[in-house]
Design an enzyme around this catalytic site. Structure first.
Site, mmCIF file in Angstrom:
data_model
loop_
_atom_site.group_PDB
_atom_site.id
_atom_site.type_symbol
_atom_site.label_atom_id
_atom_site.label_comp_id
_atom_site.label_asym_id
_atom_site.label_seq_id
_atom_site.Cartn_x
_atom_site.Cartn_y
_atom_site.Cartn_z
ATOM 1 N N SER A 5 -1.332 3.540 -5.083
ATOM 2 C CA SER A 5 -0.639 2.243 -5.144
ATOM 3 C C SER A 5 -0.629 1.564 -3.780
ATOM 4 O O SER A 5 -0.645 0.351 -3.692
ATOM 5 C CB SER A 5 0.774 2.407 -5.683
ATOM 6 O OG SER A 5 1.535 3.254 -4.864
ATOM 7 N N PHE A 26 5.560 3.339 -9.755
ATOM 8 C CA PHE A 26 4.728 2.720 -8.737
ATOM 9 C C PHE A 26 5.561 1.778 -7.895
ATOM 10 O O PHE A 26 6.590 1.295 -8.326
ATOM 11 C CB PHE A 26 3.530 1.994 -9.348
ATOM 12 C CG PHE A 26 3.883 1.085 -10.485
ATOM 13 C CD1 PHE A 26 4.220 -0.233 -10.265
ATOM 14 C CD2 PHE A 26 3.877 1.556 -11.786
ATOM 15 C CE1 PHE A 26 4.555 -1.075 -11.307
ATOM 16 C CE2 PHE A 26 4.202 0.718 -12.837
ATOM 17 C CZ PHE A 26 4.546 -0.601 -12.597
ATOM 18 N N SER A 27 5.084 1.552 -6.687
ATOM 19 C CA SER A 27 5.805 0.685 -5.769
ATOM 20 C C SER A 27 4.791 -0.088 -4.942
ATOM 21 O O SER A 27 3.763 0.447 -4.555
ATOM 22 C CB SER A 27 6.680 1.536 -4.851
ATOM 23 O OG SER A 27 7.277 0.732 -3.874
ATOM 24 N N GLY A 28 5.075 -1.344 -4.687
ATOM 25 C CA GLY A 28 4.218 -2.134 -3.803
ATOM 26 C C GLY A 28 2.946 -2.618 -4.460
ATOM 27 O O GLY A 28 2.055 -3.108 -3.793
ATOM 28 N N ALA A 29 2.814 -2.478 -5.754
ATOM 29 C CA ALA A 29 1.586 -2.884 -6.442
ATOM 30 C C ALA A 29 1.944 -3.862 -7.557
ATOM 31 O O ALA A 29 1.762 -3.596 -8.722
ATOM 32 C CB ALA A 29 0.865 -1.670 -6.993
#
Length: 121
Positions: A5, A26-29
């Site tokens: 991600s 998920f993070s930042g995507a």
């Protein structure tokens, strides 16, 4: 090709040209199509576990469907895809648990799928 991600974050060029599909968090995507918490999960031998490099994936957001429609960049009939996935299923083996002791071992052994409510069994 599989990316983390971080590699497909909104400030990267990849984030503007690919979809993120995951059975985890998920993070930042958050740029472009993002599909998360798919179930059954790859760890349980769900469809995500059978995806291989070069597979063609069709995403139909309106119908909420995600399908493998080709292999090695070549579109296949639904019957051909079923045969290919059946062979992949026969050869699939679960990964050993990453955590062998402690709380994370207990969690990984007893956590139910997010599809079921993400509770501990």
């Amino acid at each position: 090709m599989f990316y983390t991600s971080e590699a497909i974050s909104s400030d990267s060029e990849l984030g503007k040209s690919i979809a993120l599909i995951t059975d985890g968090r998920f993070s930042g995507a958050s740029t472009g199509p993002v599909i998360g918490h798919c179930s059954p999960e790859a760890a349980d031998g769900g469809p995500i576990a059978l995806v291989e490099e070069g597979d063609l994936i069709e995403i139909d957001v309106t119908e909420r469907k995600l399908n493998i429609i080709g292999v090695d960049g070549v579109r296949k009939t639904p019957e051909e895809i079923e045969e290919i996935l059946a062979r992949r299923r026969e050869n699939w083996k679960p990964r050993p648990h990453k955590y062998q002791k402690g709380v994370l071992r207990l969690f990984s052994q007893h956590a139910a799928s997010p599809m079921k409510g993400a509770y501990l069994e």
